[in-house]
Write an enzyme that holds these catalytic residues in place. Sequence first.
Site, short mmCIF file in Angstrom:
data_model
loop_
_atom_site.label_atom_id
_atom_site.label_comp_id
_atom_site.label_asym_id
_atom_site.label_seq_id
_atom_site.Cartn_x
_atom_site.Cartn_y
_atom_site.Cartn_z
N CYS A 85 47.14 4.55 45.46
CA CYS A 85 46.69 6.05 45.39
C CYS A 85 46.77 6.30 47.19
O CYS A 85 47.91 6.69 47.56
CB CYS A 85 45.24 6.21 44.78
SG CYS A 85 45.05 8.21 44.57
N HIS A 194 45.28 3.38 39.54
CA HIS A 194 44.23 2.52 40.00
C HIS A 194 44.30 1.31 39.22
O HIS A 194 43.22 1.18 38.24
CB HIS A 194 43.02 3.18 40.27
CG HIS A 194 43.11 4.24 41.06
ND1 HIS A 194 42.70 4.13 42.43
CD2 HIS A 194 43.46 5.62 41.08
CE1 HIS A 194 42.75 5.03 43.10
NE2 HIS A 194 43.17 6.27 42.13
N GLU A 196 42.82 -1.42 40.23
CA GLU A 196 41.50 -2.02 40.64
C GLU A 196 40.54 -1.35 39.72
O GLU A 196 39.18 -1.95 39.84
CB GLU A 196 41.33 -1.90 42.12
CG GLU A 196 40.67 -0.59 42.51
CD GLU A 196 41.82 0.59 42.62
OE1 GLU A 196 42.86 0.63 41.74
OE2 GLU A 196 41.47 1.65 43.13
#
Lengths: 223, 79
Positions: A85, A194, A196
């Site tokens: 991002c 994302h 994560e």
Amino acid sequence: MRIGIITFPGSLDDVDAARAVRLAGAEPVVLWHADHDLKGVDAVVLPGGFSYGDYLRAGAIAARAPLMQDVVDRARQGMPVLGICNGFQVLCEAGLLPGALTRNSHLHFRNRDQRLRIERADTAWTSAYGTGQEIVVPVKNGEGRYVAAPAELERLEGEGRVAVRYVGGNPNGSLRDIAGVTSEDGRVVGLMPHPEHAVEDLTGPSTDGLGFFTSVLKAVVSA
Amino acid sequence: MPQVVVDVVLKPEISDPQGQAVLGALGRLGHTRVTGVRQGKHFVLDVEGTPSREELEQIAETLLANPVIEDVELHLPEA
């Protein structure tokens, strides 16, 4: 294996990225943008957020931070770098990845769970997946529209530099549904979604994102 | 103190959703003769002495603009 996560003023996914690194089986190392010290890490993750408020352009000021000079030097020597991002925006602004990220075509911030297709399973950050494999991870951005000049896009497609593509809807108007790209040597990868945030059942839509962080373990060992 | 003006605008081949949103609003206000809008940024730098063109170009192209997607135009003070 030590994986550095850089915190810029305005980073907000740095702790999540560190957690993902730990869950993948590596040691997360906290790095500070204003230092000139990579602390001997084997790879670096640039996390999501709004570095320096994104006041000039998303990622533009962070790309000129002192530690980024070290990241650029090491990346050119083959150190794996993952930008997520805002981190992807920083990598493009730093010239490590082609193209740029601009305002979403609909001008709205968009956040949702997003289906992606892994187009390149031979990069340092995607080898845990299969080519063509589809995964679901969150996406959340306001300036996530991937753009490049038409000739540059043709070159990237021809060289197979699109690492990840949106499927089942394009959240921001990215050209050719591009969600992530890779460097020529496959060691630097940037993506807007994302991974994560999708590493544990309790807090994500899937655990599909963990593969990005386990992939690099093999990449560093084989380097 | 001399001022240097730097104008930054997206390259023509990069679509500009913000400009298009303004164009749509103009149409709703009845200004139908406006057929295109490009939005950009306008920087005014106060500088000491006479800056070299090379330094100003470096400032503009390494930080103020992203040459991958934006065109940049320098307006130097009259000599």
